[in-house]
Each structure stands twice: as structure tokens, then as C-alpha cells.
Design a protein around this motif. Structure first.
Motif, PDB file in Angstrom:
ATOM      1  N   ILE A  40       0.851  -1.179   0.000  1.00 27.51           N
ATOM      2  CA  ILE A  40       0.000   0.000   0.000  1.00 27.51           C
ATOM      3  C   ILE A  40       0.884   1.225   0.000  1.00 27.51           C
ATOM      4  O   ILE A  40       1.754   1.364   0.843  1.00 27.51           O
ATOM      5  CB  ILE A  40      -0.899   0.034   1.245  1.00 27.51           C
ATOM      6  CG1 ILE A  40      -1.754  -1.225   1.312  1.00 27.51           C
ATOM      7  CG2 ILE A  40      -1.785   1.257   1.220  1.00 27.51           C
ATOM      8  CD1 ILE A  40      -2.583  -1.295   2.561  1.00 27.51           C
ATOM      9  N   LEU A  65     -15.127  -9.910   3.347  1.00 25.03           N
ATOM     10  CA  LEU A  65     -15.693 -11.139   3.882  1.00 25.03           C
ATOM     11  C   LEU A  65     -16.133 -12.092   2.777  1.00 25.03           C
ATOM     12  O   LEU A  65     -15.828 -13.278   2.792  1.00 25.03           O
ATOM     13  CB  LEU A  65     -16.924 -10.807   4.728  1.00 25.03           C
ATOM     14  CG  LEU A  65     -16.727 -10.803   6.229  1.00 25.03           C
ATOM     15  CD1 LEU A  65     -18.036 -10.454   6.904  1.00 25.03           C
ATOM     16  CD2 LEU A  65     -16.228 -12.149   6.699  1.00 25.03           C
ATOM     17  N   LEU A  71      -7.011 -12.335   6.146  1.00 21.99           N
ATOM     18  CA  LEU A  71      -6.443 -11.911   4.875  1.00 21.99           C
ATOM     19  C   LEU A  71      -5.019 -11.438   5.051  1.00 21.99           C
ATOM     20  O   LEU A  71      -4.471 -11.444   6.135  1.00 21.99           O
ATOM     21  CB  LEU A  71      -7.302 -10.766   4.317  1.00 21.99           C
ATOM     22  CG  LEU A  71      -8.768 -11.143   4.202  1.00 21.99           C
ATOM     23  CD1 LEU A  71      -9.623  -9.918   4.137  1.00 21.99           C
ATOM     24  CD2 LEU A  71      -8.960 -12.014   2.984  1.00 21.99           C
ATOM     25  N   ARG A  72      -4.425 -11.032   3.957  1.00 20.81           N
ATOM     26  CA  ARG A  72      -3.056 -10.532   4.005  1.00 20.81           C
ATOM     27  C   ARG A  72      -2.957  -9.325   4.923  1.00 20.81           C
ATOM     28  O   ARG A  72      -3.896  -8.572   5.093  1.00 20.81           O
ATOM     29  CB  ARG A  72      -2.624 -10.132   2.606  1.00 20.81           C
ATOM     30  CG  ARG A  72      -2.319 -11.290   1.700  1.00 20.81           C
ATOM     31  CD  ARG A  72      -1.986 -10.758   0.325  1.00 20.81           C
ATOM     32  NE  ARG A  72      -1.070  -9.621   0.448  1.00 20.81           N
ATOM     33  CZ  ARG A  72       0.248  -9.753   0.543  1.00 20.81           C
ATOM     34  NH1 ARG A  72       0.782 -10.939   0.498  1.00 20.81           N
ATOM     35  NH2 ARG A  72       1.018  -8.700   0.670  1.00 20.81           N
ATOM     36  N   ILE A 117       5.599   0.683   4.934  1.00 25.25           N
ATOM     37  CA  ILE A 117       4.351   1.378   5.245  1.00 25.25           C
ATOM     38  C   ILE A 117       4.594   2.518   6.223  1.00 25.25           C
ATOM     39  O   ILE A 117       4.068   3.620   6.052  1.00 25.25           O
ATOM     40  CB  ILE A 117       3.303   0.379   5.758  1.00 25.25           C
ATOM     41  CG1 ILE A 117       2.828  -0.472   4.591  1.00 25.25           C
ATOM     42  CG2 ILE A 117       2.137   1.098   6.406  1.00 25.25           C
ATOM     43  CD1 ILE A 117       1.722  -1.412   4.908  1.00 25.25           C
ATOM     44  N   ASP A 134      -1.792  -6.424   4.760  1.00 24.28           N
ATOM     45  CA  ASP A 134      -2.067  -5.072   4.307  1.00 24.28           C
ATOM     46  C   ASP A 134      -3.530  -4.694   4.426  1.00 24.28           C
ATOM     47  O   ASP A 134      -3.878  -3.554   4.687  1.00 24.28           O
ATOM     48  CB  ASP A 134      -1.643  -4.912   2.844  1.00 24.28           C
ATOM     49  CG  ASP A 134      -0.163  -5.151   2.692  1.00 24.28           C
ATOM     50  OD1 ASP A 134       0.500  -5.285   3.737  1.00 24.28           O
ATOM     51  OD2 ASP A 134       0.327  -5.225   1.569  1.00 24.28           O
ATOM     52  N   TYR A 135      -4.395  -5.683   4.236  1.00 26.48           N
ATOM     53  CA  TYR A 135      -5.817  -5.397   4.367  1.00 26.48           C
ATOM     54  C   TYR A 135      -6.142  -5.005   5.797  1.00 26.48           C
ATOM     55  O   TYR A 135      -6.954  -4.123   6.044  1.00 26.48           O
ATOM     56  CB  TYR A 135      -6.647  -6.619   3.985  1.00 26.48           C
ATOM     57  CG  TYR A 135      -6.693  -6.873   2.511  1.00 26.48           C
ATOM     58  CD1 TYR A 135      -7.360  -5.991   1.684  1.00 26.48           C
ATOM     59  CD2 TYR A 135      -6.092  -7.972   1.956  1.00 26.48           C
ATOM     60  CE1 TYR A 135      -7.414  -6.208   0.329  1.00 26.48           C
ATOM     61  CE2 TYR A 135      -6.135  -8.210   0.606  1.00 26.48           C
ATOM     62  CZ  TYR A 135      -6.801  -7.322  -0.211  1.00 26.48           C
ATOM     63  OH  TYR A 135      -6.848  -7.542  -1.552  1.00 26.48           O
ATOM     64  N   TRP A 189     -12.103 -10.220  12.822  1.00 27.33           N
ATOM     65  CA  TRP A 189     -12.676 -11.429  12.219  1.00 27.33           C
ATOM     66  C   TRP A 189     -12.647 -11.435  10.705  1.00 27.33           C
ATOM     67  O   TRP A 189     -12.156 -12.394  10.097  1.00 27.33           O
ATOM     68  CB  TRP A 189     -14.096 -11.638  12.758  1.00 27.33           C
ATOM     69  CG  TRP A 189     -14.648 -12.961  12.387  1.00 27.33           C
ATOM     70  CD1 TRP A 189     -14.175 -14.179  12.751  1.00 27.33           C
ATOM     71  CD2 TRP A 189     -15.774 -13.194  11.555  1.00 27.33           C
ATOM     72  NE1 TRP A 189     -14.937 -15.162  12.214  1.00 27.33           N
ATOM     73  CE2 TRP A 189     -15.923 -14.596  11.472  1.00 27.33           C
ATOM     74  CE3 TRP A 189     -16.663 -12.363  10.868  1.00 27.33           C
ATOM     75  CZ2 TRP A 189     -16.947 -15.174  10.718  1.00 27.33           C
ATOM     76  CZ3 TRP A 189     -17.677 -12.944  10.131  1.00 27.33           C
ATOM     77  CH2 TRP A 189     -17.805 -14.334  10.059  1.00 27.33           C
ATOM     78  N   PRO A 190     -13.138 -10.354  10.059  1.00 30.67           N
ATOM     79  CA  PRO A 190     -13.021 -10.396   8.589  1.00 30.67           C
ATOM     80  C   PRO A 190     -11.613 -10.132   8.095  1.00 30.67           C
ATOM     81  O   PRO A 190     -11.219 -10.641   7.048  1.00 30.67           O
ATOM     82  CB  PRO A 190     -13.968  -9.284   8.137  1.00 30.67           C
ATOM     83  CG  PRO A 190     -14.043  -8.354   9.274  1.00 30.67           C
ATOM     84  CD  PRO A 190     -13.863  -9.172  10.519  1.00 30.67           C
TER      85      PRO A 190
END
Lengths: 285, 356
Positions: free
Chosen positions: A20, A274, B136-137, A90, B139-140, B131-132
Motif C-alpha cells: 500500500i 468477507l 487476509l493478508r 508502510i 495489508d488489508y 474477524w473479517p
């Protein structure tokens, strides 16, 4: 659509480096100020250039200056950290972002600067499509965003440089072994991404008729959200994501109130992460 | 834990230490207990040593920064997750105290109860956000947490209409003076002790956690998520745990902050604050918890000294962040970057011994 324009830049950088670019929003802000400077300078200067030429000059100045800025940022803040863990880059980007914001306050002051859009494009200019009437500036933003998307895609898919870019995105090390000058490819991607941000800054400045130092940060977050929604690293996805986000926000503002606009953005992001973590158009990795 | 033979310069002691840390000895490792003990003593004696209020106020703020940074370190340092929403949990704690212990809603819950409530709410919200995004990676996660912090601040700013919940820009004033164990905490010195008491407690707790099975799991995830997973570490669950623990720390700091100030305003919780917390972590580097105290105190005191320079301070700060990441990615106090020496050794030694 405003978001789509900036999301393109995020997607370019993320697609290649999986990183990012936190200073992207600030480059966009700089673009806005360059636009303000050129436009108000030329309007005040009695040379009497035609309006389209002023806009083109502002865009050209923003492309050159922001592209250069992007090159500098990459060299100073990102390249030395490319091989370290992602957090370093970052935080470094965050540092660049704070630096640029502060510099903008020092140079231009904390209060917003007004871009006299109405002296270039009369307020009465609208485009009517069916039953919808849109201001000319908005149409300009949409057309430019779409044009840039097509151009970018052609560049990435058709040219030799584009091929090198795709190879670098796939595997940076392997690309090096194949004789691709990865440093130059990455530099080029930053320059292109930053030039896009500069174009975005000028156009959004025209649209909102003002720019200030904090202008890049929020739009930057939103644009990144748009890129994620559309599928980050995917050029068409950036456009689609920007569109979806823009529509969702407009609907939220219309039916609820503008207070909840940012909450909607966030909810949309979480929802997409999600259900479809790779984004609407992204291929699962 | 490299088995590569090292040159014997100062004998076995240095070797033992350098092996344990995987590099040359850092200054904290050289005399941990003496330094820590002296540090605690100085902190506790400070109000008696210093006559005026201003340095104590600055140091109390530094204590809050210690709590925030140490809890952020659980996520960012130990587990290697980039959370940019720490200040959001801090705001959450502060506003909870304002809601539950002020004339604003007429609720006057006791301070310890609010602390517990804030911890619970922060943990719940932390899990909800994690939780969501934790699947994930990394960066998210950065993006979602950043958005979270900005949304908390935006809600605080704009939820004064249609019903006045947060007071908007004007904030909430006149918060209760807290009571703790029958003692009313009023004025600077009592708060100084309360803040540093909690800070030291947090440091001890987090330090113990790091030593435990949980802490080892976190470190394993940071070093190599896939390897940790295949070694039987429940990666997702431990990430969630780290996230919740760090959220609790921030919320507790927020409650204490609100009680100390007697008011809350949205502008105390900007993204810049998060950046400053990261700067504190960066300065403290890999030097562990004592390093965090030094980093937090240094970066609270330094800007106070530089206050005369106004906005230039942030300019220097941003540039510094870039330069530190570039030249000292492991922080000021870490003597050597953690991975570089091995690579350098491999490059220089003609035949690296393949001992494993």
C-alpha cells in the motif's frame, strides 16, 4: 468516479509490489495544489489564455511535478526498504505522508485554497443524458478516468514495458533473472501512479473548487477502499470499485444522512473482504 | 539460534548473549534488571524530585504513551500485524468513560467498573474487526484498522445530531473524578501514580504473556505464518487474541486519559497519534519492553521541548520516520538489524559451515 481516478494509481503500485502506497493521497493533494497554482496564476495574469488550454497546462504541470515527486519518494522512502518486511515501507510511507502534509501547511497555509472553476467552465454547462443532468466537470472526470483506464490497460497489455511490468508483478526475482531492469520498472510504475494522482488532484480540485492540506488523506483512503472493492491490482476493478463506492455513498447520503457516508464505506469494505476477499473483479490467489 | 561458530572476542558470556538474541548484545540485554529497577525507582520518585507540575504532567502523558505503545507492540511487534487503528480503541475507552461516568447521560458508574467495561467492549470490537480482516493478508488489516480509527473519530465528531450522543466538536465535559479503593484520585500527582502504576502493570503482564506459550505462538506467527501453522499453531485464533489484548490495553489507557483530563474531544484521536505510536515503537526497536518505555518517554518529552518550533516539528518528524526506517529499520537501540548480519556473514566467510 473521483475515487476511480485515484484508485488506478493505488492498483498500479499494489499490483506490482504488493504494497500500500500510503503517500499516494498526499501526491494527489500536491496535484491539487499544483492545479490551483497554475489555474489561479494564469487567470490572474491577464494573458487571457482560453479555458481549455489553462486546464491542459494545469494537468501537464501536475503530471510532471507529481511524477517527479513519485520518483523521488520511491527512491528515498521505498526502494531501500523493498526487501525488508512490509511494515517498514508502510511506516516510511506514513512518514512521507506526514512530511508532505506539513510542507503543504507551511507553503499554502492551513486554510483551503479556492480554485475558480466557474471562470473556466461556466456553472451552467451541463450534459443531459436521458433524464439525468450532470455538470460538465463531472463528465470530464468520468471521461478522463475511463480514458486513462483504457490507456493503462493498453500500456500494460500491449507494450514491451507493460510486459516487463507484468513480469515484475508476477515474480520480482525471476524477472531480474530474465534481464528485466526491475528498479526501472518499479520507478516507472511509481511515476505513472503519481502522475495519475496528479491528474486526479487537478480534476478533483476543479470539481470541489478548493484544495487544502488534508484533502488527499480521506480521498486516499476512499480510493484505496475502491481499489480493494474492485479487486486490487486489477485496472478495470479500480474503475468498477470507484463506481460502486461512489454510488453507495450517494445513496447513503440521499437516504440516511451524510454522517453515515463513511460508515457505509467501511461496511462495504468489510463486506467485500468477507464475501470476496480478492475483490469484485479480482482472481483469487 | 544460529549454530555458526562466532569469533571469541570477549569470552563465553558475550557469546551466550549474542546467541540468545541472534546478534550482538543490545544495551538492554547487558544489564536488564539493574536498568529496569533503576528506571522504576526514578519513575516513582519523580514527583518528589521535581518541584513544578509541568514535567510531571508531561511524564504522566508519557506513561499513557507507554501503555498504548506496549499494547500496540503485542500486535505490531510480537505478532507482526500492522494495525493502524490503535487510537480508535483509545478513543473508544475515553468515550465510554465519558458516557458512563459524567452528567452527560447522568450515569455515574464507578471507575474500576468502567475500566472493566471498556476492556470488554474493546475486546469485543477488536474481535469484530479482526474477524473479517485477520484472515487476509496483512495489508488489508492495515486498511481496515485505519478506516476503523477514522470512523470512530468521525462518529465522535458527527453524532451530536439528531440526538446528542458524543457532543460533536465540543466533546463531553465535566467527567467524574474517579475513586479507586476508597481513595479519590484528584490532581496531578495521584494521576501520575495511577497512570504509571497501570503502565508498569501492563508492562509486566505483557512481558509475562510474551514469555508464555501464547507469546511464543505470536512470535512464531510473526516469523513465518505458514511454518507456524504447520507446526500446529492456531494462527487465526492467536492473531485474534493478540488483537483483542492490544485493544484492551488501548481502551484502558483511554479510560484513564478521559478521567485525567475530565473531558473528551474527537481531535485527541487523529491518525497522526497512531503514527506517533509507531514512531515510538520504531525508536524503541527490538529492545523489548524497557526500550518501549524509553521510546515513549523520549517521544513525549522531545516534542514538548520542540514546541517552540511549532509546525516544523511535524516536518522533522515525518522525515525522521523515513530516515529511521531506511537506516535503522530495527530501531535506534537495537544494535544490529536482526537478519542482515547472517547474510553478511554468509557473504564474507568462504565456506559457511552447514550446521543445523
Amino acid at each position: 468516479m473521483v475515487y476511480a481516478l485515484i484508485a488506478l494509481g493505488y492498483t498500479m503500485v499494489y499490483g506490482i509490489l504488493r504494497m500500500i502506497n500510503f503517500s499516494h493521497g498526499e501526491v494527489f493533494m500536491v496535484g491539487g495544489f499544483v492545479g490551483w497554482w497554475v489555474i489561479s496564476g494564469l487567470l490572474a495574469s491577464r494573458i487571457g489564455l482560453p479555458a481549455p488550454l489553462i486546464i491542459v497546462l494545469a494537468l501537464a504541470a501536475a503530471i510532471v511535478l507529481c511524477g517527479g515527486l513519485g520518483y523521488g519518494i520511491e527512491r528515498i522512502a521505498y526502494r531501500p526498504l523493498r526487501n525488508s518486511r512490509s511494515m517498514g515501507a508502510i511506516i516510511s510511507g506514513l512518514g512521507v505522508s506526514i512530511f508532505l502534509q506539513t510542507a503543504a501547511i507551511l507553503i499554502f497555509g492551513a486554510r483551503p485554497r479556492v480554485i475558480e472553476t466557474w471562470r473556466l467552465i461556466p456553472n451552467g454547462w451541463t450534459v443531459t443524458i436521458g433524464s439525468v443532468t450532470v455538470s460538465f466537470v463531472r463528465v470530464l472526470v468520468v471521461v478522463v478516468a475511463f480514458g486513462l483506464m483504457v490507456g493503462l490497460e493498453a500500456f500494460v497489455l500491449r507494450t514491451k514495458w507493460g510486459k516487463a511490468t507484468r513480469a515484475t508483478a508476477q515474480d520480482l526475482e525471476a524477472a531480474t533473472f530474465m534481464g528485466i531492469d526491475v528498479d526501472r520498472v518499479v520507478s516507472m510504475v511509481y511515476v505513472i501512479g503519481s502522475a495519475l494522482a496528479g491528474i486526479g488532484g487537478v480534476l478533483v480540485g476543479l470539481l470541489y473548487t478548493q484544495v487544502d492540506f488534508a484533502f488527499g488523506f480521506f480521498i486516499g483512503i476512499k480510493a484505496f477502499t475502491a481499489a480493494v472493492i474492485g479487486g486490487i491490482g486489477n485496472i478495470r476493478g479500480a474503475l468498477l470499485g470507484g463506481l460502486v463506492l461512489g454510488v453507495a455513498e450517494a445513496v447513503a447520503t440521499g437516504f440516511l444522512s451524510s454522517t453515515y457516508r463513511d460508515v457505509i464505506t467501511f461496511a462495504l469494505l468489510v463486506g467485500v473482504l468477507l464475501l470476496r476477499p480478492s475483490g469484485l473483479l479480482g482472481r483469487p490467489r | 539460534m544460529s549454530a555458526r561458530p562466532r569469533p571469541r572476542v570477549l569470552g563465553g558470556l558475550r557469546d551466550a548473549m549474542s546467541d540468545r538474541l541472534g546478534g550482538r548484545p543490545t544495551w538492554t540485554a547487558s544489564a536488564p534488571w539493574v536498568v529496569t529497577g533503576l528506571g522504576v525507582l526514578v519513575i516513582l520518585m519523580m514527583p518528589r524530585l521535581v518541584g513544578s507540575a509541568y514535567p510531571i504532567r508531561v511524564l504522566a502523558a508519557a506513561g499513557l504513551a507507554v501503555i498504548l505503545t506496549a499494547s500496540l507492540n503485542v500486535v505490531a511487534g510480537y505478532t507482526g500485524l500492522l494495525s493502524l487503528g490503535h487510537i480508535g480503541f483509545y478513543a473508544l475507552g475515553a468515550y465510554l468513560y465519558a458516557f458512563l461516568a459524567s452528567p452527560h447521560f447522568g450515569a455515574h458508574l464507578p471507575f474500576p467498573l468502567v475500566l472493566v467495561a471498556a476492556a470488554a467492549v474493546a475486546a469485543a470490537v477488536g474481535l469484530l474487526i479482526g474477524w473479517p480482516s485477520l484472515r487476509l493478508r496483512g495489508d488489508y488489516l492495515a486498511m481496515v484498522t485505519l478506516a476503523f480509527a477514522e470512523i470512530v473519530r468521525n462518529l465522535a465528531l458527527s453524532l451530536d445530531r439528531p440526538i446528542n450522543l458524543t457532543g460533536g466538536v465540543n466533546g463531553i465535559l465535566g467527567l467524574d473524578v474517579p475513586w479507586l479503593a476508597g481513595v479519590q484520585i484528584r490532581g496531578l500527582t495521584p494521576f501520575y501514580y495511577l497512570i504509571w502504576g497501570i503502565a508498569l502493570l501492563a508492562l509486566v503482564l505483557i512481558g509475562r504473556l510474551k514469555q508464555s506459550r501464547i507469546g511464543r505462538a505470536w512470535l512464531a506467527i510473526r516469523e513465518d505464518e505458514v511454518a507456524a501453522g504447520s507446526a500446529g499453531v492456531a494462527v487465526f485464533r492467536y492473531k485474534m487474541l493478540a488483537f483483542a489484548v492490544s485493544a484492551i490495553g488501548a481502551a484502558v489507557a483511554g479510560v484513564v486519559f478521559a478521567a485525567w483530563q475530565g473531558s473528551v474531544f474527537p481531535e485527541s484521536f487523529t491518525i497522526q497519534q497512531t503514527a506517533i505510536l509507531y514512531a515510538m515503537l520504531v525508536v524503541s526497536g527490538a529492545a523489548g519492553l524497557p526500550g518501549i518505555v524509553v521510546g515513549a518517554v523520549l517521544l513525549t518529552v522531545l516534542p514538548e521541548w520542540l514546541r517552540d518550533y511549532g509546525i516544523y516539528r511535524m516536518l522533522v518528524f515525518g522525515a525522521l520516520l523515513v530516515l529511521v526506517m531506511r537506516y535503522r529499520p530495527q530501531g535506534f537501540f537495537a544494535a544490529v538489524p536482526r537478519r542482515a548480519p547472517d547474510a553478511a556473514a554468509e557473504a564474507s566467510s568462504p565456506a559457511p559451515a552447514p550446521v543445523r
